[in-house]
Design a protein around this motif. Structure first.
Motif, PDB file in Angstrom:
ATOM      1  N   LEU A   1       0.949   4.303  -2.690  1.00  0.00           N
ATOM      2  CA  LEU A   1       0.724   5.694  -2.313  1.00  0.00           C
ATOM      3  C   LEU A   1       1.850   6.597  -2.790  1.00  0.00           C
ATOM      4  O   LEU A   1       1.621   7.760  -3.139  1.00  0.00           O
ATOM      5  CB  LEU A   1       0.590   5.793  -0.791  1.00  0.00           C
TER       6      LEU A   1
ATOM      7  N   SER B   1       0.827  -1.210   0.000  1.00  0.00           N
ATOM      8  CA  SER B   1       0.000   0.000   0.000  1.00  0.00           C
ATOM      9  C   SER B   1       0.860   1.258   0.000  1.00  0.00           C
ATOM     10  O   SER B   1       0.542   2.240  -0.684  1.00  0.00           O
ATOM     11  CB  SER B   1      -0.929  -0.002   1.221  1.00  0.00           C
TER      12      SER B   1
ATOM     13  N   GLU C   1       0.933   8.777  -9.571  1.00  0.00           N
ATOM     14  CA  GLU C   1      -0.497   9.033  -9.742  1.00  0.00           C
ATOM     15  C   GLU C   1      -1.169   9.548  -8.477  1.00  0.00           C
ATOM     16  O   GLU C   1      -2.301  10.058  -8.512  1.00  0.00           O
ATOM     17  CB  GLU C   1      -1.215   7.774 -10.237  1.00  0.00           C
ATOM     18  N   PHE C   2      -0.484   9.401  -7.318  1.00  0.00           N
ATOM     19  CA  PHE C   2      -1.060   9.854  -6.058  1.00  0.00           C
ATOM     20  C   PHE C   2      -0.333  11.068  -5.491  1.00  0.00           C
ATOM     21  O   PHE C   2      -0.426  11.350  -4.290  1.00  0.00           O
ATOM     22  CB  PHE C   2      -1.062   8.712  -5.038  1.00  0.00           C
TER      23      PHE C   2
ATOM     24  N   GLU D   1      -0.948  14.254  -5.891  1.00  0.00           N
ATOM     25  CA  GLU D   1      -1.876  15.263  -5.369  1.00  0.00           C
ATOM     26  C   GLU D   1      -2.457  14.828  -4.024  1.00  0.00           C
ATOM     27  O   GLU D   1      -2.650  15.657  -3.129  1.00  0.00           O
ATOM     28  CB  GLU D   1      -2.991  15.528  -6.381  1.00  0.00           C
ATOM     29  N   LEU D   2      -2.740  13.536  -3.875  1.00  0.00           N
ATOM     30  CA  LEU D   2      -3.239  13.041  -2.600  1.00  0.00           C
ATOM     31  C   LEU D   2      -2.197  13.223  -1.517  1.00  0.00           C
ATOM     32  O   LEU D   2      -2.519  13.674  -0.398  1.00  0.00           O
ATOM     33  CB  LEU D   2      -3.625  11.563  -2.724  1.00  0.00           C
ATOM     34  N   ARG D   3      -0.950  12.893  -1.821  1.00  0.00           N
ATOM     35  CA  ARG D   3       0.111  13.057  -0.820  1.00  0.00           C
ATOM     36  C   ARG D   3       0.250  14.513  -0.393  1.00  0.00           C
ATOM     37  O   ARG D   3       0.490  14.810   0.776  1.00  0.00           O
ATOM     38  CB  ARG D   3       1.450  12.537  -1.367  1.00  0.00           C
TER      39      ARG D   3
END
Length: 309
Positions: A114, A110, A118-119, A121-123
């Motif tokens: 993360l 996982s 692709e993640f 912006e989430l980070r």
């Protein structure tokens, strides 16, 4: 990311996450203010610890998100057999991790996802600094590893930490109030995720029975496939009673004693006690029912396979 297991699947992760969110909200919902108060700015609200004993959890969005995130990922790629079997089989993962094998696999896979592009912006929404990143990772690691309840050594260490943190006589006089509060927050989070991981035992009977059957099917299926040596049906009835008596009900009592979760802790204790009593009365018949269902499904699959051939 989640395998097609009968129990350790994405539906289970969603169920656990729902419980985590509920318990976190119960910390905040301490009165009519819903854990919010007006700030100095007229258009904003501050999240505050109205109860005075949530050990900073309610006022820390990073901690809250880390616990919810951990619930979502905690059984990613679960193999459908316990850690003890992975050790016995001397799998590559067992050789690498030694302890809490399935949990560390879930964490590694996982976390790698993360950290993917692709993640990004989430980070950026989760953390802004290296210190926040380190704290977020530590929170997730601690929370995911807390779901390994089969390791007796880890359970002993957790019990010792609980006794030290919540006992006035055992608390070190040299520790600051902040240090003690941080320790209590860590322990409360561990017990929150542990309760959520087995929350079906603390809910309505039909929910408990549904998930108990799913877990039986996973364990019995692994036995029938030769992936584990012991037939779980032989001790399933008595094992569940022991699980209630020595793990589930004591866990609900700890939720009560830490004084954080309000009426939820009483609710969980009451449902767990009722389910335990119902299982004592009806459990043996249900085990027979599970075995019958498993055999029927196996025969149906075999018949379809023969028809294709």
């Amino acid at each position: 990311m989640y395998r097609d297991n009968a129990f350790h699947n994405f539906e289970h992760a969603s169920h656990v996450t729902s419980s985590v969110k509920k318990l976190l909200s119960r910390i905040v919902n301490t009165d009519e203010g819903n854990g919010l108060r007006r700030s100095n700015h007229p258009d904003t609200l501050d999240l505050v610890d109205l109860a005075g004993h949530s050990y900073g959890i309610t006022s820390d969005p990073l901690t809250q998100f880390a616990v919810v995130f951990s619930a979502v990922i905690h059984d990613v790629d679960h193999p459908g057999v316990p850690n003890a079997q992975l050790v016995k089989d001397n799998t590559r993962s067992a050789q690498v991790y030694k302890k809490s094998i399935a949990e560390q696999i879930s964490m590694e896979l996982s976390w790698d996802m993360l950290m993917g592009d692709e993640f990004a912006e989430l980070r950026a929404c989760i953390y802004q600094t290296e210190e926040e990143l380190r704290r977020f990772r530590q929170l997730v690691v601690n929370t995911v590893l807390a779901t390994d309840i089969a390791d007796k050594e880890l359970q002993t260490l957790r019990k010792k930490r609980w006794d030290t943190a919540f006992s006035e006589t055992l608390a070190s006089e040299t520790e600051s109030e902040t240090t003690r509060e941080d320790q209590k927050a860590t322990i409360v989070i561990e017990h929150l995720i542990q309760a959520s991981d087995v929350v079906h035992t603390m809910q309505h009977w039909h929910i408990y029975k549904k998930w108990n059957e799913k877990f039986f099917m996973e364990c019995y299926g692994a036995y029938k496939e030769g992936r584990v040596d012991t037939d779980p049906s032989l001790n399933w009835y008595k094992g569940e009673i022991g699980f209630f008596d020595f793990y589930v009900i004591p866990l609900t009592k700890k939720l009560q004693s830490c004084g954080v979760f309000g009426v939820s802790s009483d609710e969980y204790f009451n449902y767990a006690s009722q389910n335990r009593d119902e299982w004592c009365r009806e459990g043996e018949a249900h085990v027979e029912e599970y075995i019958s269902k498993f055999n029927e499904n196996a025969n149906r699959k075999m018949k379809k396979t023969n028809e294709v051939v």
